[in-house]
Design an enzyme around this catalytic site. Structure first.
Site, short mmCIF file in Angstrom:
data_model
loop_
_atom_site.label_atom_id
_atom_site.label_comp_id
_atom_site.label_asym_id
_atom_site.label_seq_id
_atom_site.Cartn_x
_atom_site.Cartn_y
_atom_site.Cartn_z
N ARG A 149 -10.55 -11.54 4.47
CA ARG A 149 -11.32 -10.42 5.02
C ARG A 149 -11.07 -10.22 6.52
NH1 ARG A 149 -15.45 -8.95 1.53
NH2 ARG A 149 -16.50 -7.89 3.22
N TRP A 165 -12.37 -9.89 11.71
CA TRP A 165 -11.35 -8.86 11.85
C TRP A 165 -11.86 -7.98 12.98
CZ3 TRP A 165 -10.72 -3.52 11.58
CH2 TRP A 165 -9.40 -3.07 11.46
N LYS A 224 -8.19 -7.44 3.65
CA LYS A 224 -8.20 -7.01 2.26
C LYS A 224 -9.31 -6.02 1.98
CE LYS A 224 -7.04 -8.26 -2.21
NZ LYS A 224 -5.91 -7.35 -2.17
N GLU A 232 4.44 2.99 -2.90
CA GLU A 232 3.82 1.67 -3.01
C GLU A 232 4.82 0.57 -2.63
OE1 GLU A 232 1.00 0.50 -3.09
OE2 GLU A 232 1.15 -1.48 -3.95
N ASN A 291 -21.03 -8.78 9.70
CA ASN A 291 -19.90 -8.02 9.19
C ASN A 291 -20.35 -6.56 9.17
OD1 ASN A 291 -18.75 -7.46 5.79
ND2 ASN A 291 -17.78 -6.86 7.68
N GLY A 292 -19.62 -5.71 9.88
CA GLY A 292 -19.98 -4.29 9.94
C GLY A 292 -19.83 -3.77 11.35
N CYS A 312 -14.24 -8.80 8.07
CA CYS A 312 -15.00 -9.96 8.51
C CYS A 312 -15.66 -10.61 7.28
CB CYS A 312 -16.11 -9.66 9.52
SG CYS A 312 -15.52 -8.94 11.05
N GLU A 362 3.71 -3.95 4.84
CA GLU A 362 2.52 -4.79 5.00
C GLU A 362 2.85 -6.24 5.27
OE1 GLU A 362 -1.19 -3.55 2.25
OE2 GLU A 362 0.61 -3.96 1.13
N HIS A 378 15.31 16.64 3.28
CA HIS A 378 14.61 17.38 4.33
C HIS A 378 14.21 16.48 5.49
CE1 HIS A 378 14.60 20.83 1.70
NE2 HIS A 378 14.22 20.02 0.72
N LYS A 422 4.26 -2.06 0.42
CA LYS A 422 4.29 -3.52 0.23
C LYS A 422 5.21 -4.17 1.27
CE LYS A 422 1.57 -4.24 -1.68
NZ LYS A 422 0.66 -3.31 -2.21
C1 G6P Z 1 -6.74 -2.47 2.44
C2 G6P Z 1 -5.99 -3.47 1.60
C3 G6P Z 1 -5.14 -2.75 0.57
C4 G6P Z 1 -6.01 -1.83 -0.27
C5 G6P Z 1 -6.82 -0.87 0.60
C6 G6P Z 1 -7.89 -0.17 -0.21
O1 G6P Z 1 -5.86 -1.75 3.22
O2 G6P Z 1 -5.17 -4.29 2.42
O3 G6P Z 1 -4.50 -3.68 -0.26
O4 G6P Z 1 -5.21 -1.08 -1.13
O5 G6P Z 1 -7.52 -1.60 1.62
O6 G6P Z 1 -8.80 -1.12 -0.67
P1 G6P Z 1 -9.63 -1.02 -2.00
O7 G6P Z 1 -10.37 -2.31 -2.08
O8 G6P Z 1 -10.54 0.17 -1.83
O9 G6P Z 1 -8.69 -0.83 -3.13
#
Ligand code: G6P
Length: 614
Positions: free
Chosen positions: A27, A74, A609, A487, A100-101, A2, A494, A510, A491
């Protein structure tokens, strides 16, 4: 998650709020809304969906005002519909709040308030808080500031809030605990409030970052007043923002993600700036200097992080064990914090976080700190909560990352972790001088190699076109490139919503091998390093089951080229630094596939994010 934004001054509030919400949309983008006071009315406009839906909805309505609050959501409590969108009204509709929270004890508070005659419209925890504040105002017969303070002593959970009142149209109250909040000081009598500095930077560079349990009282014609929730006066600490406006705009790219991928030659350089001199054989991280002895003597290093940052942590496990011979454990922060971990004063905890606000990572730090461990932070956002909660640390200096899928932050984290491992190893004497210098020279040259690497974009796009309709992907890697396989898969998941799994190449036998058929694209990182021949064997195993191989190989490779269906070349480099190159084509692959599938690359569904809820 948020995003919140607020304005009080002599400008039109609405355009400032909308622009701010667009900057904060990363956010959360389930719904958005604004509340504005004009001609004695407190008007509220909110809409499910992105900020642009709100704009369409509010068009032509009475939005003239010099005071207002805005929110992009969010969803946590209640589905993402118009009713659950913020701002929320109090029972009398005299007060409006953005939040936010999470208010964890909202259910018991709500029950009590219902018994006292309060009627709730939404399913949110936030609405409970504003009803509680109003209830206290009436029952305790106190002013709004005091009611907010008393209420915040009653709630359990996390909050960054801003409240406005129809009866006090020149007053704005903001407070925070565990969720970020920054106040921008404009010209006399003008204040901007937001979850981060991006909505503020174009108006002012002077800001105050609120600390936990602080309340800011902003009244027109009076100085900003800060108190804590125990009613102690706090002296505001005004800081100057470093972020530039251009850094948070797209600068001609179609998406932030693409811009951020292309920024990596510079962002990696910035992560190293002033910290490395390969000619002189120097690595120096000023932020951890006072704690270096502690790290060198550590029993073990525990790395805590989430998401992409956790993958950078896995790369660091290889780096630190390889170079410093200190045992390393890499933990999901969300698991670590709840499993009663064994932590001693001789442990060093490295917390990695792009945003510096991730709730689980923050909680893991607090736990380890209580148990006496030394905490090092690796954050991208300067001044973020994690960077302030740690004993020492190094910023990645990758610049603002707006695309939800992390790219340049990851390579920045790996760069800083490489510097850290090298610096400790040199001081500990666990790396030979020649190896140290060799890695250093390579590291300094990585930005040039990334630049060259980006030229493979055309080839990556060609491969993306072929596989854009696949329903599953497998990513394989070994050693330093196992985390890169994870990773790469993350990606793709996501942003393109294609199911993808990352696996250690040998472990494929396995389980995942059962999935392989002629429909299945398998991305294999097969660069010329220690385990090269083993990876070649794994590729053969896949080929024998008719899987389609997309291989990331070292320039000049012939062996893998002969058996893979498609190859992407990377310049030769040190094994330990190869993630900085191999991750780039995987970022581009997911980007192009997502664009071809018509997905919203910068704001993928359901994600945010900055994850400030656990
Ligand atoms: C969310 C974001 C990711 C990020 C993760 C950890 O899931 O979408 O891109 O890697 O949070 O966030 P941070 O800010 O702690 O790296």
């Amino acid at each position: 998650m948020c995003g919140i934004v607020a304005y009080i001054g002599d400008k039109e509030a609405y355009p400032i709020l909308i622009k701010g919400l667009k900057r904060l949309e990363y956010r959360g983008y389930d719904s958005s809304g604004v509340a504005l006071i004009n001609s004695g009315e407190l008007n509220l406009y909110k809409k499910q969906g992105k900020v642009v839906e709100l704009e369409n909805f509010a068009e032509g309505k009475n939005i003239t005002s010099n005071i207002g609050i805005g929110h992009t959501r969010w969803a946590t409590h209640g589905p993402p519909n118009d009713i659950n969108a913020h701002p929320h009204f109090s029972n009398s509709k005299n007060l409006a709040i953005i939040h936010n929270g999470i208010i964890e004890n909202y259910a018991s508070l709500k029950k009590e308030l219902i018994l006292r005659g309060h009627k709730f419209e939404s399913d949110t925890d936030t609405e409970v808080l504003i009803h509680l504040i109003e209830d206290i105002q009436h029952v305790a017969k106190v002013n709004l500031v005091e009611a907010v303070r008393i209420a915040l002593n009653e709630v359990i959970g996390a909050y960054a809030i801003v409240i406005i009142s129809k009866e006090n149209p020149d007053l704005m109250i903001a407070a925070k605990k565990s969720s970020p909040l920054v106040i921008g000081l404009g010209k006399t009598d003008e204040y901007f409030i937001a979850s981060d500095a991006t909505p503020i930077v174009e108006y002012t560079k002077n800001v105050i970052y609120l600390d936990d349990e602080q309340i800011a009282v902003i009244s027109k014609g009076q100085e900003l007043r800060l108190i804590d929730i125990k009613n102690q006066k706090v002296t505001p600490y005004i800081q100057e923002l470093e972020v530039q406006l251009e850094a948070i705009e797209k600068g001609g790219y179609d998406h932030f993600m693409l811009k951020e991928i292309y920024e990596q030659p510079i962002s990696i350089k910035n992560s190293m700036r002033g910290r490395i001199d390969a000619n002189k054989g120097i690595v120096s991280l000023g932020g951890i200097r006072d704690y270096e002895q502690k790290i060198m003597n550590a029993n073990r290093i525990i790395i805590v992080a989430c998401g992409t940052s956790w993958h950078a942590g896995l790369v660091a496990e290889y780096l630190f064990e390889d170079f410093t011979r200190i045992p390393v454990e890499v933990e999901y922060a969300s698991e670590f914090r709840y499993r009663n971990p064994i932590i001693s004063e001789n442990d060093v905890v490295i917390a990695i976080s792009q945003s510096g606000e991730t709730a689980d990572t923050l909680a893991a730090i607090k736990l380890a700190k209580e148990k006496g461990a030394t905490i090092i932070g690796i954050c991208n956002v300067v001044g973020s909560t994690i960077s302030r909660e740690t004993h020492c640390g190094s910023y990645t200096h990758a610049g603002p990352e707006i695309g939800v899928a992390s790219t340049k932050a990851f390579t920045g984290q790996v760069t800083v972790l490489s510097l850290m491992a090298l610096s400790i190893a040199q001081k500990k004497g666990t790396i030979t001088d020649s190896k140290f210098r060799q890695v250093l020279v390579e590291l300094e040259d990585i930005p040039n190699k990334v630049e060259r690497m980006l030229k493979s974009d055309k080839q990556v796009r060609y491969i993306a076109e072929i596989f854009k309709d696949a329903t599953n992907f497998l990513y394989l890697g070994r050693g330093y490139n196992f985390p890169v396989a994870l990773e790469g898969a993350l990606k793709l998941k996501e942003i393109s919503y294609i199911h993808a799994e990352g696996y250690p190449a040998a472990e494929m036998k396995h389980g995942p091998i059962a999935l392989i058929d002629e429909e299945m694209p398998i991305v294999v990182i097969a660069t010329k390093h220690g385990n090269y021949e083993k990876v070649v064997s794994n590729i053969e195993e896949v080929k024998a089951r008719s899987g389609k191989i997309i291989a990331i190989v070292t320039e000049g490779d012939t062996e893998v080229k002969a058996i893979a269906d498609y190859v992407i070349e990377i310049p030769a480099t040190e094994d330990a630094l190869s993630p900085l190159l191999t991750s780039i084509p995987l970022q581009l692959l997911s980007y192009h596939i997502a664009v071809m599938r018509g997905c919203n690359v910068d704001q993928p569904r359901n994600l945010a994010k900055s994850v400030t809820v656990e």
